[in-house]
Design an enzyme around this catalytic site. Structure first.
Site, PDB file in Angstrom:
ATOM      1  N   ARG A 138     114.098 -29.930 131.452  1.00 23.12           N
ATOM      2  CA  ARG A 138     113.705 -29.049 130.340  1.00 23.12           C
ATOM      3  C   ARG A 138     112.596 -28.338 130.827  1.00 23.12           C
ATOM      4  NH1 ARG A 138     112.226 -31.892 124.925  1.00 23.12           N
ATOM      5  NH2 ARG A 138     111.869 -29.807 124.486  1.00 23.12           N
TER       6      ARG A 138
ATOM      7  N   ASP B 104      99.812 -32.995 127.712  1.00 23.33           N
ATOM      8  CA  ASP B 104     100.880 -32.903 128.565  1.00 23.33           C
ATOM      9  C   ASP B 104     100.495 -33.565 130.129  1.00 23.33           C
ATOM     10  OD1 ASP B 104     102.212 -30.061 126.918  1.00 23.33           O
ATOM     11  OD2 ASP B 104     102.041 -31.989 126.252  1.00 23.33           O
TER      12      ASP B 104
ATOM     13  N   LYS C 170     106.526 -22.756 130.833  1.00 22.62           N
ATOM     14  CA  LYS C 170     107.439 -22.933 129.896  1.00 22.62           C
ATOM     15  C   LYS C 170     106.800 -22.527 128.493  1.00 22.62           C
ATOM     16  CE  LYS C 170     108.018 -27.224 128.374  1.00 22.62           C
ATOM     17  NZ  LYS C 170     107.970 -27.777 126.726  1.00 22.62           N
ATOM     18  N   ASN C 171     105.842 -23.163 128.333  1.00 23.64           N
ATOM     19  CA  ASN C 171     105.027 -23.154 126.846  1.00 23.64           C
ATOM     20  C   ASN C 171     104.421 -21.553 126.469  1.00 23.64           C
ATOM     21  OD1 ASN C 171     106.036 -25.601 126.425  1.00 23.64           O
ATOM     22  ND2 ASN C 171     104.088 -26.605 126.585  1.00 23.64           N
TER      23      ASN C 171
ATOM     24  N   ARG D 172     105.623 -35.330 113.986  1.00 19.99           N
ATOM     25  CA  ARG D 172     105.294 -33.957 114.126  1.00 19.99           C
ATOM     26  C   ARG D 172     105.542 -33.030 113.374  1.00 19.99           C
ATOM     27  NH1 ARG D 172     107.323 -32.622 120.471  1.00 19.99           N
ATOM     28  NH2 ARG D 172     105.771 -30.890 120.389  1.00 19.99           N
TER      29      ARG D 172
ATOM     30  N   CYS E 237     110.418 -33.311 122.062  1.00 15.95           N
ATOM     31  CA  CYS E 237     109.756 -34.498 122.613  1.00 15.95           C
ATOM     32  C   CYS E 237     109.551 -35.639 121.334  1.00 15.95           C
ATOM     33  CB  CYS E 237     108.689 -34.659 123.534  1.00 15.95           C
ATOM     34  SG  CYS E 237     109.044 -33.571 124.924  1.00 15.95           S
TER      35      CYS E 237
HETATM   36  C1  EPZ Z   1     102.979 -27.841 121.841  1.00 17.66           C
HETATM   37  O1  EPZ Z   1     103.654 -28.904 120.893  1.00 17.66           O
HETATM   38  C2  EPZ Z   1     103.790 -28.164 123.032  1.00 17.66           C
HETATM   39  N1  EPZ Z   1     105.085 -27.763 123.225  1.00 17.66           N
HETATM   40  C3  EPZ Z   1     103.479 -29.669 123.713  1.00 17.66           C
HETATM   41  O2  EPZ Z   1     103.920 -29.909 125.059  1.00 17.66           O
HETATM   42  C4  EPZ Z   1     102.096 -30.117 123.584  1.00 17.66           C
HETATM   43  O3  EPZ Z   1     102.085 -31.445 123.904  1.00 17.66           O
HETATM   44  C5  EPZ Z   1     101.255 -29.552 122.445  1.00 17.66           C
HETATM   45  O4  EPZ Z   1     101.667 -28.349 122.016  1.00 17.66           O
HETATM   46  C6  EPZ Z   1      99.854 -29.909 122.704  1.00 17.66           C
HETATM   47  O5  EPZ Z   1      99.513 -28.918 123.489  1.00 17.66           O
HETATM   48  C7  EPZ Z   1     105.149 -26.304 123.294  1.00 17.66           C
HETATM   49  O6  EPZ Z   1     104.475 -25.448 123.503  1.00 17.66           O
HETATM   50  C8  EPZ Z   1     106.766 -26.087 123.261  1.00 17.66           C
HETATM   51  P1  EPZ Z   1     100.593 -29.168 118.280  1.00 17.66           P
HETATM   52  P2  EPZ Z   1     103.265 -28.428 119.441  1.00 17.66           P
HETATM   53  O7  EPZ Z   1     101.105 -28.475 117.136  1.00 17.66           O
HETATM   54  O8  EPZ Z   1     102.857 -26.909 119.146  1.00 17.66           O
HETATM   55  C9  EPZ Z   1      99.516 -32.068 114.823  1.00 17.66           C
HETATM   56  C10 EPZ Z   1     105.457 -30.314 126.669  1.00 17.66           C
HETATM   57  O9  EPZ Z   1     105.401 -31.206 127.043  1.00 17.66           O
HETATM   58  N2  EPZ Z   1     100.194 -30.694 113.935  1.00 17.66           N
HETATM   59  O10 EPZ Z   1      99.652 -28.254 118.938  1.00 17.66           O
HETATM   60  O11 EPZ Z   1     104.137 -29.038 118.632  1.00 17.66           O
HETATM   61  C11 EPZ Z   1     100.318 -32.601 115.735  1.00 17.66           C
HETATM   62  O12 EPZ Z   1     101.066 -33.815 114.946  1.00 17.66           O
HETATM   63  C12 EPZ Z   1     105.243 -30.311 125.014  1.00 17.66           C
HETATM   64  O13 EPZ Z   1     105.808 -29.130 126.939  1.00 17.66           O
HETATM   65  C13 EPZ Z   1      99.961 -30.869 112.555  1.00 17.66           C
HETATM   66  O14 EPZ Z   1      99.393 -31.953 112.063  1.00 17.66           O
HETATM   67  O15 EPZ Z   1     101.820 -29.390 119.217  1.00 17.66           O
HETATM   68  C14 EPZ Z   1      99.543 -32.885 116.721  1.00 17.66           C
HETATM   69  O16 EPZ Z   1      98.858 -34.199 116.525  1.00 17.66           O
HETATM   70  C15 EPZ Z   1     105.276 -31.848 124.476  1.00 17.66           C
HETATM   71  N3  EPZ Z   1     100.552 -30.324 111.678  1.00 17.66           N
HETATM   72  C16 EPZ Z   1      98.607 -31.957 116.969  1.00 17.66           C
HETATM   73  O17 EPZ Z   1      98.866 -31.219 115.751  1.00 17.66           O
HETATM   74  C17 EPZ Z   1     101.348 -29.090 112.198  1.00 17.66           C
HETATM   75  O18 EPZ Z   1     101.464 -28.257 111.407  1.00 17.66           O
HETATM   76  C18 EPZ Z   1      98.792 -30.891 118.056  1.00 17.66           C
HETATM   77  O19 EPZ Z   1     100.223 -30.370 117.984  1.00 17.66           O
HETATM   78  C19 EPZ Z   1     101.446 -29.172 113.487  1.00 17.66           C
HETATM   79  C20 EPZ Z   1     100.765 -29.917 114.324  1.00 17.66           C
END
Ligand code: EPZ
Length: 422
Positions: free
Chosen positions: A398, A306, A22-23, A122, A117
């Site tokens: 999803r 995840d 998916k991702n 976020r 989610c």
């Molecule tokens: C991706 O979300 C995935 N979603 C999430 O999977 C997954 O949990 C996450 O990566 C971590 O692996 C998709 O790929 C569609 P991040 P993403 O940016 O990109 C902080 C699932 O179950 N952060 O890696 O939104 C954030 O708050 C979903 O498939 C900032 O501070 O996650 C978090 O603490 C759920 N500023 C950390 O980084 C930013 O600008 C990691 O978030 C961006 C993120």
């Protein structure tokens, strides 16, 4: 509304075939706007998030055909960077990948803030930092992100936090920027590498994906391609944990074992046998009582966040007390209330959940709080004797293709049942 009805207690035997990731599919479909003509994308999972991303592409003017199962032909000749409204982006976190793709390809993008989610805040500050580093102006007004640039120039981007989304958006924004872009502290997930390979198949010049430093030399022209998406690491991990928790002998087919190393390692820590083959992993487990362990989530190659809810469900019957530390998201333990309804003994203190094993989980009516929490409730239902119903299963749909069929194929008693609106 539909629910899963599960009669737990059966051990699982047989094979489960894993779908495309998916991702990886979500950013790859968004990136197809660079093709200028047609991309053939194979091993695309048929899940609601992917169907939503396809609808967004069609809203932008793309034509998407589905010549055979899990294959899409994306024709982007008529794509224009029109504003993507909240009603489309609110259902899908990955909608924000269109910011990087449209900015890069058309010099502007207007996308309503994404949904997805809820794990606490976020933010997208790192995405904005990347766009601005490349010379774009970014305005956020009325929950619409408006990015534009007459020209994008290669630059050094240091991500303050390891972020999958920000790494992806930085890559998408940089592929046609003039000169060299260096993304430091980049995420290293398998789907980052898959996106880089897809972009390079279209004529981009992306190197170092999978390491913390990604170098991108901007190109002027890109073209269509044929590409097959990698297997889904988290779907595979979910079924590995289900087999370990319930017990039996299950082979998970169409995987890349290297992507599963941290999951395999933790399942083995709990005393379960995992046998790796070239493109599959086999789980042999007594189920139920297993060794207590300590797991802490972290960016790849660490234990994936995840997989945290699914693993916690498995640990509910462990011998002793296990520790689960959620180090990526601020608030990803909401599902534990649902596990407690089934008799789990879990104490949550900040980023740590202490799980003391109980003899049995009690079947009960529970809800999916989000995608992976929903998968955890399915696993708990398979572990508990009796009838468990899982509500809110649209959230599970999803990210899991044919979940019911795949579990029935290995002997689980699970059905998708339509209940009258309560
Ligand atoms: C991706 O979300 C995935 N979603 C999430 O999977 C997954 O949990 C996450 O990566 C971590 O692996 C998709 O790929 C569609 P991040 P993403 O940016 O990109 C902080 C699932 O179950 N952060 O890696 O939104 C954030 O708050 C979903 O498939 C900032 O501070 O996650 C978090 O603490 C759920 N500023 C950390 O980084 C930013 O600008 C990691 O978030 C961006 C993120």
């Amino acid at each position: 509304m539909e629910k899963f009805v599960i009669h737990g207690g059966n051990k699982l035997h047989g094979n489960i075939n894993i779908s495309g990731a998916k991702n990886a599919a979500l950013p790859i479909i968004a990136a197809s706007v660079f093709a200028g003509d047609v991309c053939r994308i194979e091993n695309v999972p048929d899940i609601s998030d992917v169907r939503m991303m396809i609808r967004i592409l069609e809203f932008l003017g793309a034509e998407v055909a589905k010549p055979e199962p899990n294959v899409i032909l994306v024709d982007v000749k008529n794509v224009t960077p029109v504003t993507i409204p909240d009603k489309m982006t609110s259902k899908l976190r990955a909608s924000y990948y269109l910011l990087g793709a449209l900015l890069s390809n058309f010099g502007k993008a207007c996308v309503a803030l994404p949904g997805g989610c809820y794990f606490g805040v976020r933010p997208i500050d790192q995405h904005i930092k990347a766009f601005e580093a490349l010379g774009a102006t970014v305005d956020v007004e009325n929950a619409i992100v408006d990015v534009k640039a007459d020209e994008l120039y290669g630059s050094s981007i240091y991500l303050d936090v390891v972020s999958v989304g920000a790494t992806i958006n930085a890559m998408l924004a940089a592929v046609k920027a003039k000169g060299l872009t260096v993304i430091e502290n980049a995420a290293r997930e398998p789907h980052i590498v898959d996106l880089a390979n897809f972009l390079n198949s279209m004529g981009a010049d992306v190197r170092g994906a999978g390491t913390e430093v990604i170098k991108i030399r901007g190109v002027e022209e890109m073209h269509g391609c044929t590409y097959s998406i990698i297997p889904d690491q988290i779907e595979a991990g979910t079924y590995m944990v289900a087999a370990a928790a319930v017990g039996g002998d299950v082979t998970i087919d169409n995987v890349i074992p290297k992507h599963l190393e941290s999951i395999t390692n933790k399942i083995e820590d709990c005393g379960v046998t995992v046998i790796e083959y070239d493109e599959s992993v086999r789980i042999i487990s007594e189920g139920g009582k297993m060794k207590a362990c300590r797991v802490k989530t972290s960016p790849h190659p660490g234990f994936p966040t995840d997989m945290q809810p699914q693993f916690a469900a498995m640990l509910c019957l462990c011998n002793g007390t296990s520790t689960v530390v959620e180090d990526v998201w601020d608030n990803r333990f909401k599902y534990i209330d649902q596990l407690r309804r089934m008799g789990a003994n879990i104490i949550v203190n900040g980023d740590t959940a202490l799980i003391t094993g109980v003899d049995k989980l009690r079947a009960a009516p529970v809800e999916a709080d989000d995608l992976r929490a929903g998968a955890a409730m399915v696993i708990a239902g398979l572990m508990a004797d009796g009838e468990t119903t899982v509500g809110n299963i649209k959230l599970i749909d999803r990210g899991y293709e044919n979940l019911v069929e795949k579990l029935i194929g290995v002997g689980a008693e699970i059905a998708r049942v339509n209940f009258e609106e309560e």
